[in-house]
Design an enzyme around this catalytic site. Sequence first.
Site, PDB file in Angstrom:
ATOM      1  CG  HIS A  93      -0.027 -53.894-150.177  1.00  0.00           C
ATOM      2  ND1 HIS A  93      -0.050 -52.872-149.020  1.00  0.00           N
ATOM      3  CD2 HIS A  93       1.100 -53.150-150.940  1.00  0.00           C
ATOM      4  CE1 HIS A  93       0.904 -52.092-149.309  1.00  0.00           C
ATOM      5  NE2 HIS A  93       1.532 -52.051-150.232  1.00  0.00           N
ATOM      6  CG  HIS A 143       7.148 -46.979-154.635  1.00  0.00           C
ATOM      7  ND1 HIS A 143       8.108 -47.802-154.102  1.00  0.00           N
ATOM      8  CD2 HIS A 143       6.044 -47.040-153.952  1.00  0.00           C
ATOM      9  CE1 HIS A 143       7.536 -48.396-153.327  1.00  0.00           C
ATOM     10  NE2 HIS A 143       6.295 -47.845-152.959  1.00  0.00           N
ATOM     11  NE  ARG A 167       4.710 -53.872-152.954  1.00  0.00           N
ATOM     12  CZ  ARG A 167       3.951 -54.608-153.282  1.00  0.00           C
ATOM     13  NH1 ARG A 167       3.058 -54.771-154.334  1.00  0.00           N
ATOM     14  NH2 ARG A 167       3.646 -55.754-152.637  1.00  0.00           N
ATOM     15  CG  ASN A 199      11.874 -54.959-149.687  1.00  0.00           C
ATOM     16  OD1 ASN A 199      13.266 -55.429-149.979  1.00  0.00           O
ATOM     17  ND2 ASN A 199      10.851 -55.463-149.605  1.00  0.00           N
TER      18      ASN A 199
END
Length: 315
Positions: free
Chosen positions: A190, A65, A61, A93
Amino acid sequence: MASRIFFCLWGYLLLVLPATASAALSPYYYGGTCPNALPTIKRVVEAAVSRERRMGASLLRLHFHDCFVNGCDASLLLDPSPTIDSEKNALPNARGFEVIDQIKSEVDKACGRPVVSCADILAVAARDSVVALGGPTWKVKLGRRDSTTASRTAAEADLPSPFSDLPELISGFKKHGLNEKDLVVLSGGHTLGFAQCGTFKNRTYNETYNINPNFAQKLRSSCPPNGGDRNLAPLDPTPARFDIAYFTNLKYKKGLLHSDQQLFSGGSTDNLVKTYSSNPQAFWRDFAKSMVKMGNIKPLTGNQGQVRLNCRMAN
Protein backbone atom coordinates in the site's frame (compact mmCIF):
# COMPACT_ATOMS: atom_id res chain seq x y z
CA MET A 1 28.48 -39.38 -27.66
CA ALA A 2 26.79 -40.27 -24.37
CA SER A 3 26.95 -36.67 -23.20
CA ARG A 4 25.44 -35.48 -26.48
CA ILE A 5 22.58 -37.95 -26.12
CA PHE A 6 21.99 -36.79 -22.53
CA PHE A 7 21.95 -33.17 -23.65
CA CYS A 8 19.39 -33.94 -26.36
CA LEU A 9 17.21 -35.84 -23.91
CA TRP A 10 17.43 -32.99 -21.38
CA GLY A 11 16.48 -30.47 -24.05
CA TYR A 12 13.51 -32.64 -24.97
CA LEU A 13 12.43 -32.81 -21.33
CA LEU A 14 12.58 -29.03 -21.07
CA LEU A 15 10.19 -28.79 -23.96
CA VAL A 16 7.66 -31.29 -22.68
CA LEU A 17 7.90 -30.64 -18.94
CA PRO A 18 5.46 -27.68 -18.80
CA ALA A 19 2.64 -29.75 -20.32
CA THR A 20 3.11 -33.09 -18.61
CA ALA A 21 4.73 -32.91 -15.21
CA SER A 22 3.36 -31.68 -11.91
CA ALA A 23 6.56 -30.07 -10.66
CA ALA A 24 7.41 -27.25 -8.31
CA LEU A 25 7.37 -23.77 -9.71
CA SER A 26 10.70 -22.57 -11.11
CA PRO A 27 12.08 -19.19 -12.25
CA TYR A 28 13.43 -20.98 -15.34
CA TYR A 29 10.19 -22.64 -16.40
CA TYR A 30 10.05 -20.93 -19.81
CA GLY A 31 13.80 -21.10 -20.45
CA GLY A 32 13.40 -23.80 -23.06
CA THR A 33 9.99 -22.94 -24.47
CA CYS A 34 10.00 -19.13 -24.63
CA PRO A 35 13.12 -17.28 -23.51
CA ASN A 36 11.60 -13.99 -24.74
CA ALA A 37 8.59 -14.23 -22.43
CA LEU A 38 9.92 -12.31 -19.42
CA PRO A 39 11.60 -9.49 -21.40
CA THR A 40 8.34 -9.00 -23.30
CA ILE A 41 6.28 -8.74 -20.10
CA LYS A 42 8.77 -6.26 -18.67
CA ARG A 43 8.61 -4.09 -21.78
CA VAL A 44 4.82 -3.86 -21.77
CA VAL A 45 4.63 -3.22 -18.01
CA GLU A 46 7.24 -0.47 -18.15
CA ALA A 47 5.38 1.23 -20.99
CA ALA A 48 2.06 1.01 -19.13
CA VAL A 49 3.54 2.40 -15.90
CA SER A 50 5.28 5.16 -17.84
CA ARG A 51 1.92 6.21 -19.31
CA GLU A 52 0.18 6.08 -15.92
CA ARG A 53 2.18 5.64 -12.73
CA ARG A 54 -0.90 4.46 -10.87
CA MET A 55 -1.03 1.39 -13.11
CA GLY A 56 1.88 -0.16 -11.22
CA ALA A 57 -0.19 -0.38 -8.05
CA SER A 58 -3.11 -1.80 -10.00
CA LEU A 59 -1.03 -4.61 -11.52
CA LEU A 60 0.43 -5.46 -8.12
CA ARG A 61 -3.07 -5.67 -6.63
CA LEU A 62 -4.30 -7.97 -9.40
CA HIS A 63 -1.74 -10.63 -8.46
CA PHE A 64 -2.56 -10.25 -4.76
CA HIS A 65 -6.31 -10.50 -5.34
CA ASP A 66 -5.86 -13.46 -7.64
CA CYS A 67 -3.76 -15.48 -5.20
CA PHE A 68 -6.08 -14.89 -2.24
CA VAL A 69 -9.05 -16.46 -4.05
CA ASN A 70 -8.58 -20.19 -4.68
CA GLY A 71 -4.86 -19.73 -5.31
CA CYS A 72 -2.74 -18.05 -7.98
CA ASP A 73 -4.66 -19.36 -10.98
CA ALA A 74 -5.81 -16.25 -12.93
CA SER A 75 -9.44 -16.90 -11.91
CA LEU A 76 -9.63 -13.16 -11.27
CA LEU A 77 -9.30 -12.43 -15.00
CA LEU A 78 -12.33 -14.45 -16.15
CA ASP A 79 -15.21 -12.33 -17.43
CA PRO A 80 -18.81 -13.07 -16.40
CA SER A 81 -20.52 -15.81 -18.39
CA PRO A 82 -23.56 -18.08 -17.99
CA THR A 83 -21.38 -20.41 -15.91
CA ILE A 84 -19.06 -17.91 -14.21
CA ASP A 85 -19.96 -15.33 -11.56
CA SER A 86 -16.86 -13.25 -12.15
CA GLU A 87 -14.55 -12.28 -9.29
CA LYS A 88 -14.22 -8.93 -11.03
CA ASN A 89 -17.66 -8.05 -9.69
CA ALA A 90 -16.35 -8.45 -6.12
CA LEU A 91 -13.34 -6.17 -6.50
CA PRO A 92 -13.98 -2.45 -6.09
CA ASN A 93 -11.66 -0.29 -8.14
CA ALA A 94 -9.94 -3.28 -9.81
CA ARG A 95 -7.94 -1.96 -12.75
CA GLY A 96 -5.29 -3.17 -15.14
CA PHE A 97 -7.18 -5.86 -17.03
CA GLU A 98 -6.50 -4.21 -20.40
CA VAL A 99 -2.77 -4.18 -19.69
CA ILE A 100 -2.87 -7.90 -18.93
CA ASP A 101 -4.67 -8.45 -22.24
CA GLN A 102 -1.93 -6.51 -24.02
CA ILE A 103 0.80 -8.49 -22.30
CA LYS A 104 -0.86 -11.76 -23.23
CA SER A 105 -1.08 -10.73 -26.88
CA GLU A 106 2.55 -9.58 -27.04
CA VAL A 107 3.88 -12.64 -25.19
CA ASP A 108 2.01 -15.05 -27.46
CA LYS A 109 3.57 -13.30 -30.46
CA ALA A 110 7.03 -13.47 -28.90
CA CYS A 111 6.61 -17.17 -28.12
CA GLY A 112 4.96 -18.06 -31.42
CA ARG A 113 2.11 -19.74 -29.56
CA PRO A 114 0.18 -19.44 -26.27
CA VAL A 115 2.69 -21.06 -23.94
CA VAL A 116 2.74 -18.57 -21.01
CA SER A 117 -0.19 -18.79 -18.60
CA CYS A 118 -2.22 -15.78 -17.54
CA ALA A 119 -1.47 -16.66 -13.90
CA ASP A 120 2.27 -16.39 -14.58
CA ILE A 121 1.74 -13.12 -16.44
CA LEU A 122 0.05 -11.69 -13.32
CA ALA A 123 2.96 -12.78 -11.12
CA VAL A 124 5.66 -11.33 -13.39
CA ALA A 125 3.73 -8.12 -14.06
CA ALA A 126 3.43 -7.54 -10.30
CA ARG A 127 7.20 -7.87 -9.86
CA ASP A 128 7.98 -5.67 -12.86
CA SER A 129 5.56 -3.01 -11.61
CA VAL A 130 7.30 -2.82 -8.24
CA VAL A 131 10.69 -2.54 -9.94
CA ALA A 132 9.41 0.15 -12.32
CA LEU A 133 8.36 2.24 -9.30
CA GLY A 134 11.71 1.96 -7.54
CA GLY A 135 11.19 -1.19 -5.50
CA PRO A 136 13.08 -4.47 -5.15
CA THR A 137 13.27 -7.28 -7.65
CA TRP A 138 13.01 -11.03 -7.08
CA LYS A 139 13.02 -14.22 -9.10
CA VAL A 140 9.40 -15.03 -9.89
CA LYS A 141 8.73 -18.75 -9.73
CA LEU A 142 6.81 -19.85 -12.82
CA GLY A 143 4.83 -22.79 -14.13
CA ARG A 144 1.31 -21.93 -12.94
CA ARG A 145 -1.60 -22.88 -15.14
CA ASP A 146 -4.95 -21.15 -15.48
CA SER A 147 -8.22 -22.16 -13.89
CA THR A 148 -11.41 -22.65 -15.89
CA THR A 149 -13.68 -21.39 -13.10
CA ALA A 150 -14.00 -18.40 -10.77
CA SER A 151 -15.86 -17.66 -7.56
CA ARG A 152 -17.26 -14.27 -6.66
CA THR A 153 -18.43 -15.74 -3.35
CA ALA A 154 -14.89 -16.81 -2.48
CA ALA A 155 -13.56 -13.40 -3.48
CA GLU A 156 -15.99 -11.65 -1.17
CA ALA A 157 -15.10 -14.04 1.66
CA ASP A 158 -11.32 -14.30 1.29
CA LEU A 159 -10.07 -10.88 0.23
CA PRO A 160 -8.93 -8.80 3.22
CA SER A 161 -11.44 -6.07 3.99
CA PRO A 162 -10.36 -2.44 4.49
CA PHE A 163 -12.58 -2.50 7.59
CA SER A 164 -10.91 -5.53 9.24
CA ASP A 165 -9.42 -5.51 12.72
CA LEU A 166 -6.00 -7.06 13.39
CA PRO A 167 -7.19 -10.51 14.57
CA GLU A 168 -9.29 -10.88 11.42
CA LEU A 169 -6.36 -9.87 9.23
CA ILE A 170 -4.02 -12.31 10.95
CA SER A 171 -6.58 -15.11 10.60
CA GLY A 172 -7.23 -14.32 6.94
CA PHE A 173 -3.54 -14.46 6.06
CA LYS A 174 -2.96 -17.59 8.15
CA LYS A 175 -5.68 -19.31 6.12
CA HIS A 176 -3.39 -18.98 3.10
CA GLY A 177 -0.24 -20.10 4.90
CA LEU A 178 0.99 -16.56 5.52
CA ASN A 179 2.17 -15.37 8.93
CA GLU A 180 2.12 -12.01 10.71
CA LYS A 181 5.35 -10.93 9.07
CA ASP A 182 3.86 -11.67 5.65
CA LEU A 183 0.75 -9.70 6.64
CA VAL A 184 2.73 -6.59 7.55
CA VAL A 185 5.22 -6.68 4.71
CA LEU A 186 2.64 -7.44 2.01
CA SER A 187 0.38 -4.71 3.39
CA GLY A 188 3.39 -2.51 2.68
CA GLY A 189 2.35 -2.82 -0.96
CA HIS A 190 0.00 0.00 0.00
CA THR A 191 2.99 2.27 -0.38
CA LEU A 192 1.69 2.36 -3.97
CA GLY A 193 -1.64 3.60 -5.25
CA PHE A 194 -4.92 5.06 -4.07
CA ALA A 195 -8.11 4.02 -2.31
CA GLN A 196 -11.69 5.12 -2.83
CA CYS A 197 -13.42 7.33 -0.30
CA GLY A 198 -15.97 4.62 0.46
CA THR A 199 -13.22 2.43 1.92
CA PHE A 200 -12.00 5.00 4.45
CA LYS A 201 -15.00 7.29 5.06
CA ASN A 202 -16.05 5.60 8.30
CA ARG A 203 -12.52 5.86 9.68
CA THR A 204 -12.30 9.52 8.70
CA TYR A 205 -15.52 10.59 10.43
CA ASN A 206 -16.12 8.07 13.18
CA GLU A 207 -12.78 6.89 14.51
CA THR A 208 -11.09 8.99 17.15
CA TYR A 209 -8.80 6.68 19.11
CA ASN A 210 -6.28 5.78 16.42
CA ILE A 211 -6.27 8.52 13.80
CA ASN A 212 -4.37 11.78 13.64
CA PRO A 213 -7.05 14.52 13.86
CA ASN A 214 -5.33 16.79 11.34
CA PHE A 215 -5.01 13.87 8.94
CA ALA A 216 -8.72 13.08 9.35
CA GLN A 217 -9.66 16.70 8.74
CA LYS A 218 -7.60 16.81 5.56
CA LEU A 219 -9.25 13.65 4.24
CA ARG A 220 -12.72 15.07 4.76
CA SER A 221 -12.08 17.69 2.08
CA SER A 222 -12.01 14.95 -0.57
CA CYS A 223 -14.37 12.51 1.15
CA PRO A 224 -17.67 14.18 2.10
CA PRO A 225 -19.99 12.51 4.62
CA ASN A 226 -22.57 11.95 1.89
CA GLY A 227 -21.62 10.88 -1.62
CA GLY A 228 -18.20 11.01 -3.22
CA ASP A 229 -17.52 7.35 -2.48
CA ARG A 230 -15.39 6.98 -5.63
CA ASN A 231 -13.17 9.97 -4.84
CA LEU A 232 -9.55 8.93 -4.43
CA ALA A 233 -6.91 9.54 -1.78
CA PRO A 234 -3.30 8.26 -1.81
CA LEU A 235 -2.50 5.33 0.45
CA ASP A 236 0.66 7.15 1.49
CA PRO A 237 2.25 10.53 0.61
CA THR A 238 4.29 9.03 -2.27
CA PRO A 239 1.79 6.78 -4.08
CA ALA A 240 3.97 6.28 -7.17
CA ARG A 241 7.19 5.40 -5.35
CA PHE A 242 7.98 2.15 -3.58
CA ASP A 243 9.34 3.36 -0.24
CA ILE A 244 8.72 3.15 3.52
CA ALA A 245 6.37 6.14 3.81
CA TYR A 246 3.44 3.77 4.37
CA PHE A 247 4.98 2.46 7.60
CA THR A 248 6.04 5.93 8.75
CA ASN A 249 2.45 7.06 8.30
CA LEU A 250 1.21 4.25 10.53
CA LYS A 251 3.50 5.35 13.37
CA TYR A 252 1.85 8.77 13.28
CA LYS A 253 -1.69 7.36 13.07
CA LYS A 254 -2.03 8.37 9.42
CA GLY A 255 -2.95 5.02 7.93
CA LEU A 256 -5.62 5.65 5.30
CA LEU A 257 -7.59 2.45 5.80
CA HIS A 258 -8.80 1.07 9.13
CA SER A 259 -7.06 -2.22 8.24
CA ASP A 260 -3.80 -0.37 7.61
CA GLN A 261 -3.77 1.37 10.98
CA GLN A 262 -4.58 -1.89 12.73
CA LEU A 263 -1.01 -2.98 12.02
CA PHE A 264 0.16 -0.29 14.45
CA SER A 265 -2.44 -0.09 17.17
CA GLY A 266 -0.85 -1.62 20.24
CA GLY A 267 -0.94 -5.17 18.92
CA SER A 268 1.51 -7.91 17.99
CA THR A 269 2.56 -6.32 14.69
CA ASP A 270 3.72 -2.96 16.08
CA ASN A 271 7.39 -3.91 16.21
CA LEU A 272 7.40 -5.01 12.58
CA VAL A 273 5.96 -1.66 11.53
CA LYS A 274 8.68 0.10 13.58
CA THR A 275 11.37 -1.99 11.91
CA TYR A 276 10.22 -1.30 8.36
CA SER A 277 9.63 2.40 9.05
CA SER A 278 13.34 2.84 9.73
CA ASN A 279 14.92 0.10 7.62
CA PRO A 280 14.05 0.17 3.91
CA GLN A 281 16.53 -2.62 3.18
CA ALA A 282 14.66 -4.94 5.55
CA PHE A 283 11.36 -4.01 3.93
CA TRP A 284 12.66 -4.65 0.43
CA ARG A 285 14.21 -7.99 1.41
CA ASP A 286 11.17 -9.26 3.27
CA PHE A 287 8.70 -7.96 0.68
CA ALA A 288 10.48 -9.94 -2.03
CA LYS A 289 10.43 -13.10 0.11
CA SER A 290 6.75 -12.74 0.96
CA MET A 291 5.79 -12.10 -2.67
CA VAL A 292 7.45 -15.38 -3.66
CA LYS A 293 5.66 -17.11 -0.79
CA MET A 294 2.30 -15.61 -1.75
CA GLY A 295 2.83 -16.56 -5.38
CA ASN A 296 3.03 -20.20 -4.32
CA ILE A 297 -0.51 -20.33 -2.90
CA LYS A 298 -2.23 -23.36 -4.42
CA PRO A 299 -0.95 -23.03 -8.00
CA LEU A 300 -2.29 -25.31 -10.71
CA THR A 301 0.59 -27.21 -12.31
CA GLY A 302 1.27 -30.04 -14.72
CA ASN A 303 -1.96 -31.21 -16.34
CA GLN A 304 -4.16 -29.19 -14.01
CA GLY A 305 -6.02 -26.28 -15.54
CA GLN A 306 -4.94 -24.91 -18.91
CA VAL A 307 -2.99 -22.16 -20.62
CA ARG A 308 -5.74 -19.82 -21.75
CA LEU A 309 -5.80 -18.46 -25.28
CA ASN A 310 -7.62 -15.41 -23.92
CA CYS A 311 -7.15 -14.42 -20.29
CA ARG A 312 -10.80 -13.34 -20.08
CA MET A 313 -12.32 -16.74 -20.90
CA ALA A 314 -11.62 -20.43 -20.59
CA ASN A 315 -10.57 -22.26 -23.74
